[in-house]
Scaffold this motif. Structure first.
Motif, PDB file in Angstrom:
ATOM      1  N   UNK A   1       0.966  -1.199   0.143  1.00  0.00           N
ATOM      2  CA  UNK A   1      -0.036   0.061   0.245  1.00  0.00           C
ATOM      3  C   UNK A   1       0.776   1.278   0.068  1.00  0.00           C
ATOM      4  N   UNK A   2       0.694   2.337  -1.107  1.00  0.00           N
ATOM      5  CA  UNK A   2       1.407   3.485  -1.111  1.00  0.00           C
ATOM      6  C   UNK A   2       0.406   4.598  -0.956  1.00  0.00           C
ATOM      7  N   UNK A   3       0.751   5.410   0.258  1.00  0.00           N
ATOM      8  CA  UNK A   3      -0.090   6.458   0.448  1.00  0.00           C
ATOM      9  C   UNK A   3       0.227   7.689  -0.625  1.00  0.00           C
ATOM     10  N   UNK A   4      -0.778   8.466  -1.040  1.00  0.00           N
ATOM     11  CA  UNK A   4      -0.631   9.415  -2.042  1.00  0.00           C
ATOM     12  C   UNK A   4      -1.606  10.528  -1.740  1.00  0.00           C
ATOM     13  N   UNK A   5      -1.561  11.369  -2.603  1.00  0.00           N
ATOM     14  CA  UNK A   5      -2.486  12.527  -2.675  1.00  0.00           C
ATOM     15  C   UNK A   5      -3.673  12.205  -3.685  1.00  0.00           C
ATOM     16  N   UNK A   6      -4.971  12.716  -3.282  1.00  0.00           N
ATOM     17  CA  UNK A   6      -6.161  12.543  -4.225  1.00  0.00           C
ATOM     18  C   UNK A   6      -6.188  13.826  -5.282  1.00  0.00           C
TER      19      UNK A   6
ATOM     20  N   UNK B   1      -2.973  -3.165 -10.071  1.00  0.00           N
ATOM     21  CA  UNK B   1      -3.155  -2.227  -8.931  1.00  0.00           C
ATOM     22  C   UNK B   1      -4.655  -1.877  -8.747  1.00  0.00           C
ATOM     23  N   UNK B   2      -4.666  -1.349  -7.529  1.00  0.00           N
ATOM     24  CA  UNK B   2      -5.924  -0.684  -7.225  1.00  0.00           C
ATOM     25  C   UNK B   2      -5.715   0.748  -6.925  1.00  0.00           C
ATOM     26  N   UNK B   3      -6.100   1.560  -7.553  1.00  0.00           N
ATOM     27  CA  UNK B   3      -6.446   3.175  -7.121  1.00  0.00           C
ATOM     28  C   UNK B   3      -7.410   3.366  -6.359  1.00  0.00           C
ATOM     29  N   UNK B   4      -7.367   3.909  -5.297  1.00  0.00           N
ATOM     30  CA  UNK B   4      -8.383   4.455  -4.256  1.00  0.00           C
ATOM     31  C   UNK B   4      -7.887   5.668  -4.058  1.00  0.00           C
ATOM     32  N   UNK B   5      -8.687   6.758  -4.782  1.00  0.00           N
ATOM     33  CA  UNK B   5      -8.224   8.053  -4.654  1.00  0.00           C
ATOM     34  C   UNK B   5      -9.213   8.509  -3.767  1.00  0.00           C
ATOM     35  N   UNK B   6     -10.165   8.121  -3.271  1.00  0.00           N
ATOM     36  CA  UNK B   6     -10.919   8.553  -2.050  1.00  0.00           C
ATOM     37  C   UNK B   6     -10.225   8.444  -0.826  1.00  0.00           C
ATOM     38  N   UNK B   7      -9.454   7.243  -0.832  1.00  0.00           N
ATOM     39  CA  UNK B   7      -8.787   7.130   0.321  1.00  0.00           C
ATOM     40  C   UNK B   7      -7.369   7.377   0.354  1.00  0.00           C
ATOM     41  N   UNK B   8      -6.811   7.868  -0.643  1.00  0.00           N
ATOM     42  CA  UNK B   8      -5.591   8.459  -0.788  1.00  0.00           C
ATOM     43  C   UNK B   8      -4.222   7.265  -1.006  1.00  0.00           C
ATOM     44  N   UNK B   9      -4.672   6.178  -1.496  1.00  0.00           N
ATOM     45  CA  UNK B   9      -3.855   4.862  -1.609  1.00  0.00           C
ATOM     46  C   UNK B   9      -3.795   4.335  -2.995  1.00  0.00           C
ATOM     47  N   UNK B  10      -2.527   3.611  -3.100  1.00  0.00           N
ATOM     48  CA  UNK B  10      -2.490   2.781  -4.320  1.00  0.00           C
ATOM     49  C   UNK B  10      -2.280   1.489  -3.532  1.00  0.00           C
ATOM     50  N   UNK B  11      -3.154   0.406  -3.791  1.00  0.00           N
ATOM     51  CA  UNK B  11      -2.709  -0.953  -3.516  1.00  0.00           C
ATOM     52  C   UNK B  11      -1.971  -1.792  -4.537  1.00  0.00           C
ATOM     53  N   UNK B  12      -1.092  -2.295  -4.383  1.00  0.00           N
ATOM     54  CA  UNK B  12      -0.333  -3.364  -5.384  1.00  0.00           C
ATOM     55  C   UNK B  12      -0.935  -4.744  -5.119  1.00  0.00           C
ATOM     56  N   UNK B  13      -1.492  -5.341  -6.163  1.00  0.00           N
ATOM     57  CA  UNK B  13      -2.050  -6.651  -6.155  1.00  0.00           C
ATOM     58  C   UNK B  13      -0.968  -7.819  -6.697  1.00  0.00           C
ATOM     59  N   UNK B  14       0.080  -7.361  -7.408  1.00  0.00           N
ATOM     60  CA  UNK B  14       0.735  -8.290  -7.984  1.00  0.00           C
ATOM     61  C   UNK B  14       0.512  -9.578  -7.771  1.00  0.00           C
TER      62      UNK B  14
END
Length: 136
Positions: free
Chosen positions: A5-10, A123-136
Motif C-alpha cells: 500500500x502506497x499513500x498518495x494525494x487524491x 493495482x487498485x487506485x483508491x483516490x478517495x482514501x489516497x492510496x495505491x494497493x499493489x496486487x502483483x
C-alpha cells in the motif's frame, strides 16, 4: 521489500483496479494520444503505438496544451480513457482532464512507484482514501 500500500494525494475521486502501463516520460494528450483509439501516437514517446485504454496509466506528469484536458474528457466519452492515472506530479492539464472525465487520479506517492511497479502489474487506485494497493 515492496510495499503493498502506497499513500498518495487524491486529485480526482473514485476507485479503479487494473493492469498498469508505465511511462518514464511525461505525456501530452493533445496530439500525443488518439482519443478515438487510446493509442499513443507521439513518435518520440516511450509508449508510442501502445494503448492506454482500460489500463492504470502511470506517468511522471503531463505536459502540453490545456486542450489536453478536453482530449482526456473526449476519451472518457469514447470509452478509450485509462481506468485511473497515477502521477508523480499532477500538473493542471491532466488533473483537470481527470476531474472532468471522472477518472480516479492520485499523485505525490510516498514511494517511488516508477521503480516499484512494472508493466502488467495489477493495482487498485483508491483516490478517495489516497492510496495505491499493489496486487502483483
Amino acid at each position: 521489500m515492496t510495499p503493498n500500500v502506497i499513500p498518495c494525494r487524491k486529485i480526482s475521486r473514485g476507485k479503479a483496479q487494473g493492469e498498469v502501463i508505465i511511462s518514464h516520460d511525461p505525456l501530452s494528450f493533445l496530439g500525443g494520444v488518439d482519443p478515438d483509439t487510446g493509442n499513443v501516437r507521439d513518435r518520440g514517446h516511450e509508449l508510442y503505438q501502445q494503448n492506454i485504454s482500460g489500463k492504470i496509466l502511470v506517468i511522471p506528469s503531463g505536459k502540453g496544451s490545456t486542450v489536453g484536458s478536453y482530449v482526456i474528457f473526449q476519451m472518457a466519452k469514447n470509452n478509450t480513457a485509462p481506468l485511473a492515472i497515477i502521477a508523480q506530479e499532477a500538473e493542471p492539464i491532466i488533473a483537470t482532464g481527470a476531474i472532468m472525465a471522472s477518472i480516479p487520479m492520485v499523485d505525490h506517492p510516498e514511494e517511488d512507484f516508477l521503480e516499484i511497479l512494472t508493466n502488467g502489474d495489477l493495482v487498485e487506485v483508491d483516490a478517495d482514501s489516497g492510496i495505491i494497493k499493489i496486487k502483483k
